[in-house]
Design an enzyme around this catalytic site. Sequence first.
Site, short mmCIF file in Angstrom:
data_model
loop_
_atom_site.label_atom_id
_atom_site.label_comp_id
_atom_site.label_asym_id
_atom_site.label_seq_id
_atom_site.Cartn_x
_atom_site.Cartn_y
_atom_site.Cartn_z
N GLU A 67 -3.77 7.17 -5.11
CA GLU A 67 -3.67 6.26 -6.23
C GLU A 67 -4.83 6.52 -7.18
O GLU A 67 -5.99 6.38 -6.78
CB GLU A 67 -3.71 4.82 -5.73
CG GLU A 67 -3.36 3.79 -6.76
CD GLU A 67 -3.22 2.41 -6.16
OE1 GLU A 67 -4.08 1.57 -6.45
OE2 GLU A 67 -2.27 2.18 -5.39
N HIS A 126 -1.23 -0.64 -10.32
CA HIS A 126 -1.82 -1.59 -9.37
C HIS A 126 -2.24 -2.88 -10.08
O HIS A 126 -3.38 -3.34 -9.96
CB HIS A 126 -3.03 -0.96 -8.67
CG HIS A 126 -3.31 -1.55 -7.31
ND1 HIS A 126 -3.65 -0.79 -6.22
CD2 HIS A 126 -3.29 -2.84 -6.87
CE1 HIS A 126 -3.84 -1.56 -5.18
NE2 HIS A 126 -3.63 -2.82 -5.54
N ARG A 140 0.86 -1.19 0.00
CA ARG A 140 0.00 0.00 0.00
C ARG A 140 0.89 1.24 0.00
O ARG A 140 1.88 1.30 0.72
CB ARG A 140 -0.93 0.02 1.21
CG ARG A 140 -2.03 -1.03 1.20
CD ARG A 140 -3.07 -0.74 0.11
NE ARG A 140 -4.17 -1.69 0.14
CZ ARG A 140 -4.20 -2.81 -0.57
NH1 ARG A 140 -3.17 -3.13 -1.33
NH2 ARG A 140 -5.26 -3.61 -0.52
#
Length: 275
Positions: free
Chosen positions: A214, A233, A185
Amino acid sequence: MGAPSFDETLLDAAPNLKVVFYGAGTLKHVLTVAFWQRDIQVTTANVANAIPVAEYTLAGILFSLKNVWRFIEKVKRERTYELAVFEPVVGNYKATVGIISMSQVGRMVVEHLKRFDVNMIGYDPFVSDEEFDKLGVRQVSLDELFKEADVVSLHAPLLPDTEGMIQKEHFQSMKENATFINTARGAIVDEQAMIDVLQERLDLTALLDVTSPEPPEADSLLYDLPNVVLTPHIAGSAGNEQARLGSFMVEELERFVKGEELKYSVSQEQFKRMA
């Protein structure tokens, strides 16, 4: 998120609910305090989702030790690879790889790396010395890990205790030509501090599959720094890999119907420490 929150309203509408089969990874945005107050089991495909993350990480580690990211740009820019031998390369023989957190992904990465001739060091305050020995990983402090590793790979969950855990001094202490990989993360890292160091030390490389926020803001230097590799991601299950998530939960359903113990059930205590 693609699943409803198991709040009071939903739970009141499903009084006979006995078990939840969650065919995805994190449960953080799904389960509530109300859920744990009821006698409901929950099982998750997070183990299945950890598999591609570990595979992505392994590829990132091996590529980083061969300095692949810089060579890609150099060859395209200079239209030759004759000078590549003069570029610094650590290589995969006897390199030191640091794993932060012996989580499900972290342990899978360790198992993958056992096939290679590398040294592994690790940091996880919740894992005993004996367990580190069984894993074949030398236990070190977080500070020592950053100083010793040629590649640092982050696999810790995002918790109040881990938010901002990776600080400026950690990046400053990294070995020359070292690489930092984050598939966990973004908020675990002090991102601005990381950017500051990456600007000063162009020998370092950051491979980031996650950021905070993000995606990064449109004016973020992460897009511009030559020593940053961004992927959107994608380390988790994608494409055909998503079928594995459903397959794991179908197998769990079969166990439930047969009255067998669920293999991937999650307790409230485990949930508190999960990513």
